[in-house]
Structures are given as C-alpha cells and as structure tokens.
Write a protein that holds these residues in place. Structure first.
Motif, PDB file in Angstrom:
ATOM      1  N   ALA A 170      10.196  -3.477  18.051  1.00  0.00           N
ATOM      2  CA  ALA A 170       9.480  -2.629  19.011  1.00  0.00           C
ATOM      3  C   ALA A 170       8.743  -1.477  18.326  1.00  0.00           C
ATOM      4  O   ALA A 170       7.649  -1.103  18.747  1.00  0.00           O
ATOM      5  CB  ALA A 170      10.459  -2.072  20.049  1.00  0.00           C
ATOM      6  N   ARG A 171       9.315  -0.911  17.255  1.00  0.00           N
ATOM      7  CA  ARG A 171       8.691   0.218  16.571  1.00  0.00           C
ATOM      8  C   ARG A 171       7.592  -0.206  15.600  1.00  0.00           C
ATOM      9  O   ARG A 171       6.743   0.589  15.237  1.00  0.00           O
ATOM     10  CB  ARG A 171       9.730   1.039  15.819  1.00  0.00           C
ATOM     11  CG  ARG A 171      10.604   1.867  16.731  1.00  0.00           C
ATOM     12  CD  ARG A 171      11.476   2.790  15.961  1.00  0.00           C
ATOM     13  NE  ARG A 171      12.182   2.039  14.907  1.00  0.00           N
ATOM     14  CZ  ARG A 171      12.743   2.591  13.853  1.00  0.00           C
ATOM     15  NH1 ARG A 171      12.697   3.870  13.671  1.00  0.00           N
ATOM     16  NH2 ARG A 171      13.372   1.846  12.957  1.00  0.00           N
ATOM     17  N   SER A 172       7.624  -1.437  15.160  1.00  0.00           N
ATOM     18  CA  SER A 172       6.639  -1.910  14.186  1.00  0.00           C
ATOM     19  C   SER A 172       5.414  -2.482  14.917  1.00  0.00           C
ATOM     20  O   SER A 172       5.286  -2.351  16.132  1.00  0.00           O
ATOM     21  CB  SER A 172       7.263  -2.998  13.313  1.00  0.00           C
ATOM     22  OG  SER A 172       7.432  -4.191  14.061  1.00  0.00           O
TER      23      SER A 172
ATOM     24  N   MET B  13       5.903 -10.992   7.230  1.00  0.00           N
ATOM     25  CA  MET B  13       6.658  -9.835   7.669  1.00  0.00           C
ATOM     26  C   MET B  13       7.117  -9.134   6.390  1.00  0.00           C
ATOM     27  O   MET B  13       7.985  -9.635   5.684  1.00  0.00           O
ATOM     28  CB  MET B  13       7.848 -10.269   8.521  1.00  0.00           C
ATOM     29  CG  MET B  13       8.553  -9.136   9.193  1.00  0.00           C
ATOM     30  SD  MET B  13       9.936  -9.687  10.249  1.00  0.00           S
ATOM     31  CE  MET B  13       9.079 -10.482  11.587  1.00  0.00           C
ATOM     32  N   ASP B  14       6.487  -8.001   6.087  1.00  0.00           N
ATOM     33  CA  ASP B  14       6.706  -7.309   4.832  1.00  0.00           C
ATOM     34  C   ASP B  14       7.461  -6.003   5.066  1.00  0.00           C
ATOM     35  O   ASP B  14       7.407  -5.429   6.160  1.00  0.00           O
ATOM     36  CB  ASP B  14       5.342  -7.011   4.191  1.00  0.00           C
ATOM     37  CG  ASP B  14       5.415  -6.791   2.695  1.00  0.00           C
ATOM     38  OD1 ASP B  14       6.493  -6.953   2.110  1.00  0.00           O
ATOM     39  OD2 ASP B  14       4.370  -6.450   2.103  1.00  0.00           O
ATOM     40  N   GLU B  15       8.137  -5.534   4.037  1.00  0.00           N
ATOM     41  CA  GLU B  15       8.816  -4.241   4.117  1.00  0.00           C
ATOM     42  C   GLU B  15       7.780  -3.135   4.280  1.00  0.00           C
ATOM     43  O   GLU B  15       6.681  -3.220   3.750  1.00  0.00           O
ATOM     44  CB  GLU B  15       9.613  -3.980   2.843  1.00  0.00           C
ATOM     45  CG  GLU B  15      10.758  -4.920   2.628  1.00  0.00           C
ATOM     46  CD  GLU B  15      11.489  -4.637   1.322  1.00  0.00           C
ATOM     47  OE1 GLU B  15      11.387  -3.516   0.801  1.00  0.00           O
ATOM     48  OE2 GLU B  15      12.150  -5.560   0.835  1.00  0.00           O
ATOM     49  N   ASP B  16       8.163  -2.087   5.013  1.00  0.00           N
ATOM     50  CA  ASP B  16       7.259  -0.965   5.233  1.00  0.00           C
ATOM     51  C   ASP B  16       8.062   0.335   5.205  1.00  0.00           C
ATOM     52  O   ASP B  16       9.133   0.425   5.818  1.00  0.00           O
ATOM     53  CB  ASP B  16       6.551  -1.128   6.586  1.00  0.00           C
ATOM     54  CG  ASP B  16       5.499  -0.072   6.818  1.00  0.00           C
ATOM     55  OD1 ASP B  16       4.444  -0.127   6.157  1.00  0.00           O
ATOM     56  OD2 ASP B  16       5.728   0.825   7.663  1.00  0.00           O
TER      57      ASP B  16
ATOM     58  N   ARG C 213       6.245  -4.507   8.476  1.00  0.00           N
ATOM     59  CA  ARG C 213       4.826  -4.538   8.841  1.00  0.00           C
ATOM     60  C   ARG C 213       4.441  -6.012   8.866  1.00  0.00           C
ATOM     61  O   ARG C 213       4.740  -6.761   7.926  1.00  0.00           O
ATOM     62  CB  ARG C 213       3.983  -3.796   7.811  1.00  0.00           C
ATOM     63  CG  ARG C 213       2.563  -3.618   8.208  1.00  0.00           C
ATOM     64  CD  ARG C 213       2.425  -2.345   9.011  1.00  0.00           C
ATOM     65  NE  ARG C 213       1.093  -2.261   9.566  1.00  0.00           N
ATOM     66  CZ  ARG C 213       0.833  -1.683  10.713  1.00  0.00           C
ATOM     67  NH1 ARG C 213       1.793  -1.113  11.396  1.00  0.00           N
ATOM     68  NH2 ARG C 213      -0.375  -1.632  11.172  1.00  0.00           N
ATOM     69  N   CYS C 214       3.794  -6.451   9.938  1.00  0.00           N
ATOM     70  CA  CYS C 214       3.450  -7.860  10.107  1.00  0.00           C
ATOM     71  C   CYS C 214       1.962  -8.077   9.874  1.00  0.00           C
ATOM     72  O   CYS C 214       1.127  -7.290  10.337  1.00  0.00           O
ATOM     73  CB  CYS C 214       3.828  -8.327  11.504  1.00  0.00           C
ATOM     74  SG  CYS C 214       5.601  -8.215  11.803  1.00  0.00           S
TER      75      CYS C 214
ATOM     76  N   TYR D 118      -5.330  -0.068  -4.626  1.00  0.00           N
ATOM     77  CA  TYR D 118      -4.604   1.102  -5.109  1.00  0.00           C
ATOM     78  C   TYR D 118      -3.465   1.480  -4.161  1.00  0.00           C
ATOM     79  O   TYR D 118      -2.348   1.732  -4.588  1.00  0.00           O
ATOM     80  CB  TYR D 118      -5.561   2.287  -5.294  1.00  0.00           C
ATOM     81  CG  TYR D 118      -4.869   3.558  -5.688  1.00  0.00           C
ATOM     82  CD1 TYR D 118      -4.439   3.757  -7.003  1.00  0.00           C
ATOM     83  CD2 TYR D 118      -4.629   4.549  -4.756  1.00  0.00           C
ATOM     84  CE1 TYR D 118      -3.782   4.927  -7.374  1.00  0.00           C
ATOM     85  CE2 TYR D 118      -3.968   5.727  -5.108  1.00  0.00           C
ATOM     86  CZ  TYR D 118      -3.547   5.910  -6.422  1.00  0.00           C
ATOM     87  OH  TYR D 118      -2.895   7.060  -6.771  1.00  0.00           O
ATOM     88  N   GLN D 119      -3.767   1.506  -2.853  1.00  0.00           N
ATOM     89  CA  GLN D 119      -2.743   1.877  -1.866  1.00  0.00           C
ATOM     90  C   GLN D 119      -1.615   0.855  -1.822  1.00  0.00           C
ATOM     91  O   GLN D 119      -0.456   1.228  -1.641  1.00  0.00           O
ATOM     92  CB  GLN D 119      -3.373   2.011  -0.479  1.00  0.00           C
ATOM     93  CG  GLN D 119      -4.269   3.217  -0.337  1.00  0.00           C
ATOM     94  CD  GLN D 119      -5.011   3.223   0.983  1.00  0.00           C
ATOM     95  OE1 GLN D 119      -5.248   2.195   1.607  1.00  0.00           O
ATOM     96  NE2 GLN D 119      -5.389   4.420   1.426  1.00  0.00           N
ATOM     97  N   LYS D 120      -1.927  -0.391  -1.957  1.00  0.00           N
ATOM     98  CA  LYS D 120      -0.909  -1.440  -1.847  1.00  0.00           C
ATOM     99  C   LYS D 120      -0.035  -1.526  -3.088  1.00  0.00           C
ATOM    100  O   LYS D 120       1.168  -1.694  -3.005  1.00  0.00           O
ATOM    101  CB  LYS D 120      -1.562  -2.798  -1.588  1.00  0.00           C
ATOM    102  CG  LYS D 120      -0.581  -3.933  -1.486  1.00  0.00           C
ATOM    103  CD  LYS D 120      -0.912  -4.846  -0.365  1.00  0.00           C
ATOM    104  CE  LYS D 120       0.088  -5.959  -0.279  1.00  0.00           C
ATOM    105  NZ  LYS D 120       1.016  -5.791   0.787  1.00  0.00           N
TER     106      LYS D 120
END
Length: 176
Positions: free
Chosen positions: A105-107, A130-133, A139-140, A173-175
């Motif tokens: 629900a929060r993601s 579905m990756d760690e965030d 984060r999907c 860079y961000q990733k």
C-alpha cells in the motif's frame, strides 16, 4: 543475440497490437526507429477508442478481481497444514501478511499493476521488477513489450530475462 533473433518474429505482432490497443506502450530499440520519442504522435492508427477502452476495462477488471487494494487478496501459509495451525507460526504468518499488505500500500505496487495487467491482456506477457527501495521498502517497475527478452526452460517456466534500457547520465548516476 539469440534471444533477439528468437523474438524478432513476434515484433511485428507486438507493434500491431500496440498500434491498435496501447499506442503509448512498447519500446522498440532498433536502429533508425524513431517510435521511442516521448512526444511523437503514436495513436494515428486508431480508428476509434473502443480497443483502448477494452484494454482498460480488462486491466481494471483484473485489478479489481485479483489484487484489489480495498480487500485482502492474499494470505501466507505453509505447505504443512498442521504447522500453519501451530499458534506461533500462525501468529507469524498473520503478522507477516499484514506487513506485506502495508508495504504494498505504501509503495507504487498498486500503481504498477494496471500497467502490468493492460500489457498482459494485450501482449500476453508482462514482467514486473520488484526492487528494494530506501524510501518505500520496495519499488515496482513494469517493463513494456519490446524492451526485454525472455526464454523458457524445458518445463515451460521462464528462466531467462534480459532487458535493454536507455537512461540519461543523471539516471545512471542516481541508480548506481
């Protein structure tokens, strides 16, 4: 490159489906192809909107019937029914199920699913990462047809996934 060659026979079908059902979906990473431009008009092959409405109705029905955020649509259990009824295990399963529902629900999970379902309904396949965030725990990322290659094992299970993506220097860079 073998996956690319194997998928090549499907590209014309995928493009045709995208043109008539989901003109803003599909990414074709080939030389001389300008269809990846973000601002380019891509709905010029639509005769009317009925095909797009059908795809949207299918995706909405799948969302409401399979994974509605308004009701519990899954619960964890064990393969052993006796173990699942053991009080400490039962309590752990309940709490973990509740935590997973909260994380979803929060993601952006419930925002990614309609995209996934529309691609699944139109193209017949729809992968989701579905990756760690750090902010939302998960984060999907739904991938659009044409941007990935898949292969199956002898048992018909997908065991290979290869994806091509275009990113700006800032995004890289961000990733990483």
């Amino acid at each position: 490159f073998a996956l690319r060659e194997e998928r090549q026979s499907w590209v014309t079908h995928y493009r045709d489906l995208a043109d008539h059902f989901l003109p803003r979906r599909g990414r074709w990473l080939t030389e001389g192809d300008n269809s990846n431009s973000r601002g380019e008009k891509r709905n010029n092959k639509l005769l009317d909107i009925s095909s797009r409405l059908a795809a949207r109705t299918l995706a909405s029905g799948m969302m409401a019937g399979l994974t509605s955020p308004a009701r519990p649509w899954f619960r964890l259990t064990t393969q052993d029914p006796d173990l699942a009824e053991y009080a400490p295990v039962k309590d752990w399963l309940y709490k973990t199920t509740d935590r997973l529902r909260e994380i979803y629900a929060r993601s952006n999970f419930y925002n990614a699913l309609p995209v996934l379902y529309s691609e699944l309904g139109v193209f017949g396949t729809a992968p989701l990462l579905m990756d760690e965030d750090d902010e939302d725990v998960i984060r999907c990322y739904p991938f659009t047809v044409g941007s990935y290659y898949i292969a199956q094992s002898a048992r018909g299970q997908v065991d290979t996934f290869y994806r091509e993506d275009v990113m700006t220097v800032r995004q890289v860079y961000q990733k990483f």
